[in-house]
Design an enzyme around this catalytic site. Structure first.
Site, PDB file in Angstrom:
ATOM      1  CB  SER A 137      35.821   5.518   6.088  1.00 32.38           C
ATOM      2  OG  SER A 137      36.961   5.947   6.818  1.00 32.38           O
ATOM      3  NE  ARG A 145      47.529 -38.817 -15.432  1.00 37.48           N
ATOM      4  CZ  ARG A 145      47.492 -40.159 -15.383  1.00 37.48           C
ATOM      5  NH1 ARG A 145      48.344 -40.812 -14.626  1.00 37.48           N
ATOM      6  NH2 ARG A 145      46.584 -40.814 -16.077  1.00 37.48           N
TER       7      ARG A 145
END
Lengths: 384, 384, 384, 384
Positions: free
Chosen positions: C251, C291
């Site tokens: 921490s 496409r």
């Protein structure tokens, strides 16, 4: 209703069902006839399963066909004239959404009161703060509840800012039919909104922010409740035991068990809601032309499901908060046994003094500030 | 940057990259040292790849370790004291998000101007309205653009209502370290916010509405642009040919082709954005304890990707709007050939008169109202 | 790389970066030149930031332009002839996805070994089973691990069934250019697939199951790991303490803390993955024409991010499993203190006999069956 | 049923309703009594609204309480003994999902036949290929349909690979109660699976791949149909007019209009499905302990909605394909007018010959290969 597949669904009452949708659509058509000055008796109370919706892709043509059959004379001739399907569907949904959001708002206000009391009562109830699942530093249960309250107030702010616009655009958002019929478009729009209790609005056929905002605000609510449920689920684990649900649910095979059923069902709603709101955005982004081919249709059941479930989860969350049992002794015991003094020791050393008696920091000021915000919020909504 | 996998990404500049994230975290640490009254030279300019982030689950401990090595005396001893990782990460992200949202806002304002001009210029350019892909009734291109403008103004309203709160809570949101160090928590919070250009705020470690609201507003933008792109994609099909992109993109194998590349890329962003915002909500709903184990960590890259792409899409959308070519002749020809008089005929018959000369309804009033809203919006933002 | 915004990203190495994408596209072009029988030196090693991708909406025209400049004579004249952009992009992505999926597969196999050993070692380590967060009945840690292993094997089955098809369709999936050039379409397709190590395939320009299946299988992996991480996060809470991560992360402000960093980062990935796969499906559903205009473009970065993160999470999950510490004493203590005999008592009473000595049911048979499946799976993959 | 909010929902019949869910749960309990050798009359036919589901978080305890009241003697005493709620819910859902998936499979097979015929009939019907919305090169309508068919076959492959496992684990997946009752766990598992028509399986309480795979396969179906609907929506625009829906839907205000209603509703389903499958993955990733607290509960309505809608969309898609009208004259006219020879010219020049008579490339071979795959697929499923 799907109370077996979505336990608690019955709490949603008539909100956003097929039947209430149909009723709202009929109300739109009735309001329109009134606005045209066409006398008519009460419009018929229809069975939703008799209205055909698939052929036209939406239920309005089917509904209008039935109304024309059932109404007489001028009413039959004039019903729906000047409107388009989207005007009826969107306005009807907004009526239902307004009512459902209003029900959610009532839950939120009850919750603000419950959580404010809880935060006040436990402002000095010490417990361990947990970050990343591990014991961190001391805190108080009141401060945790102030955090819950903050999330609920945030959700309420978003909900209160919503608006529910009438839809009136005619075939393609030009109001051409309305003008052709000799009506004043701005005036009829405002009167229709007024009759239905909706906000006046220009046509929004393909600008769907009114819908996505409602979805986002609904998810804001389930986010807030989900986080509270998570805390209850963790803190009511038997090894922790710092809170428990008022009643809890039974097991089908283990007589001794009490399950945190409300938290479970609230968390469930919070897991499922974000994706429904995302669908509303996908639909909004797919809007096109003067009426979208599929995106619009994807909204109805999605927003209805999302907001109805929000009503349900809101009611369950209120019960959860109202019934919560706090075990201050377990909190104190855990904190006493925890090794959470390391930050304080390093800060005191750095500051060159002995660690002070407690390490609650600004907890009281924060709680006060949140309670003050809660009071102002309740006051503002009372005034409104 | 991922310009090959996300063409146009370079338009995002330094917004929300690893490098700018690191810089912003360093700026938070520097502002904190200043606030503690600790003298220090310029903090080092670090290479993002040298900062370890995985061991602690976030980059702050790694960054602080480097800073302690590189700084001297008091600065080394005091750097980060009183903060927690989440204070630094959340505040730094808010700084970056504020800047990126501001860039999006600039695009929106440019777009409001462009679309207002376009709506005005084409308020009487007749075209066919299309609903559910089919010809419906006459409309004008100006009215269509007014609809686009409405969506852009809605997105701007949401964006303008965002706030970017500082995060300062210490290890678990109690500000205990700050108090232990003898500081006034409210005062340092306000000063830190002021220095970083963020909004003062109580700790919001596990109340994540500030993040989800930004995500939702970003998607509101891509929704608005996506819908415009959809219209351009449809209207620039060769069979329709009513608009075209200014330049268009080339093909790798077909020399004759001009593709609507900007619209394609904007639509792409609009398809992908909603799910990123949903992830932010899933994370918010999964928040727990005093710091969530995973949900918090899921936010950073998600919101960074979402908002950076919004900057990119915003810039592309501006170019799209600015370069749009309108083919009024094709619009007129299509409308002339279309059989879209049926609604007018049935309305006129109902009203008992001959169909009027045109059937544009309230188009002009609607355009005027939207233009008026646009002017007020631009004025309000100039004033702000 | 985004190691600060997505800690651990560096574990993804070169998988699915812009640079490796560019390299793979160049490899496709080189393979095509070879197949055309056109001599050429090594194709240039390009800097991704020099390849323009936005103008055409995809990077291939920009890449081909550079290649034509840099190559000589026939190679310059023939490069890319017969291909279309989508052939190059899709085939290149499939090459990268195959490699990344293969890396994930290696992690899964290591995990199968680790979990099999763990299940065997702890088949008789008693612990309490928890359902809906509450103590339920006795179980063993080995049986829990067998459940983890089942999920990993399920994920592996899905991953192993994937295929990575070559894309070769020409401008619109007809292979017309290939035929015009006098080539045998089936033969060149097979040879290109063979050279690139992909599966031969008919054109799949707008049938996107090959992409969505990869996305779904990737999420299947993060689902499995996420569930394991959840269990570790719960069981390593200090109040439970039945397992812990090998090292844990530090921490920035609390020297005493050890955070379950790997579990946190794995859970993070599991929260974010489903929405990315959903975007691939939204894109697949939006495919159109020969496409798609935007849907295709939305896939690249989405699948790249999803699968790269799966590589990262897989590696983290392996470390998590390999380093896991099991605290059998805490498990035993919790079980002893728990009141979990109610089901056994009611069953014994029903069956008319005294409760038996233990209540582990079919745990051993289940563990054996899962271990057997694991062995067969490893054997099958070795053989393959 | 929600036919107004989700037009066409009635096509879903009894699939996955509350009523059929209840019936399936009763069937599981009846099968279990049989397996225990306990004589009983027909189990009662219950009204779903009478079964309490919220108190326990799931409907099984409420159902069992009613059954105990309504049954006599041994049946009342033994009903549900040895099972847990999750065994009943998961097995019942699998029964319903199996039936619904089977209905979807029948639609897919019909569609394979319809599309194969269409591809064959139009293999030489020339039309223009469109990429990125623009005219590209010539193709045939048959080849386009072969692409649709490929997507449908892909979806069918995924659907056919699904399995529907029985759930039988007891309170926490150990089968301890079953063993305590003196039963052979493997034998009862297999017999229960056999009676219910499910696949035998080890307990999968917290390994949720059986559910996510069903969700993913369902979305695979809606993806395939969505793409076909997109093509129909584009090609049936009046400016293009190359196909039209058999009937089309009417408008509520424009008598002349025919809307492509089936395509619209199919596209709707395709837009909404991916997010539902994502929720199943979010739930799977959130699985934990020996029964998840919320994640499990989020699955039921989500998978039921998703798969029921897939049944509906499948039926609509079949009608769409079966009724499709092809306008070969419009196709030919568009192609004739299009400037799509540029690729052929550049290829021919490169190859040093005159452009050949046509430019259809490998269309015939591709169509043949897809038709062959279709035939093999139908044959394989007939044989199964």
């Amino acid at each position: 209703m799907a109370d077996l597949l979505w336990p608690g669904d019955a709490r949603g009452g008539d909100h956003l069902t097929d039947a209430s949708f149909l009723q709202a659509m009929v109300a739109v058509e009735a309001a329109w006839l009134d606005l045209l000055g066409i006398g008519h008796g009460p419009l018929p109370d229809l069975d939703p399963t008799t209205v055909s919706s698939e052929g036209a892709g939406n239920p309005v043509p089917g509904l209008v066909a039935i109304l024309r059959e059932r109404l007489d004379g001028d009413a039959a001739r004039w019903v729906h004239r000047g409107l388009t399907s989207q005007d009826v569907v969107d306005s009807a949904l907004m009526v239902l959404l307004r009512d459902a959001v209003s029900a959610v708002g009532r839950e939120l206000r009850t919750q603000v009161g419950l959580l404010a009391d809880l935060a006040e009562a436990h402002r000095a109830t010490p417990m361990v703060a947990r970050t990343l699942t591990q014991h961190a530093v001391p805190t108080s249960f009141g401060l945790k509840v102030a955090g819950w309250l903050t999330a609920v107030l945030d959700a309420d702010d978003d909900l209160m800012s919503l608006s529910f616009p009438v839809q009136l655009g005619g075939a393609a958002g030009t109001l051409a039919a309305v003008v052709e019929l000799g009506l004043d478009p701005a005036a009829v729009r405002d009167r229709l909104a007024d009759t239905l209790g909706l906000a006046p609005s220009l046509p929004w056929h393909t600008s769907r922010a009114p819908v996505t905002r409602i979805g986002d605000a609904a998810v804001g609510c389930t986010d807030a409740w989900g986080r509270i449920a998570n805390d209850v689920l963790t803190l009511s684990r038997p090894e922790i035991g710092e809170v428990s649900e008022g009643e809890g649910g039974g097991s089908s095979t283990m007589p001794h068990k009490r399950n945190p059923a409300l938290s479970i069902l609230v968390r469930r709603a919070a897991l499922a809601a974000p994706q429904l709101a995302a669908t509303l955005h996908v639909a909004a982004a797919d809007s096109a032309d003067e009426r979208a081919a599929g995106a619009w249709h994807a909204e109805w059941a999605t927003v209805a499901t999302l907001v109805r479930r929000t009503v349900v989860a809101g009611s369950q969350a209120t019960d959860l908060m109202g019934g919560l049992r706090v075990h201050a002794d377990r909190m104190a015991a855990t904190l006493d046994a925890a090794d959470v003094g390391s930050e304080q020791r390093s800060m005191a050393e750095l500051a060159g003094h002995e660690p002070r008696g407690h390490f609650r920091g600004a907890s009281d000021e924060i709680i006060d500030a949140v309670l003050d915000r809660a009071r102002r919020s309740l006051k503002r909504e009372e005034d409104a």
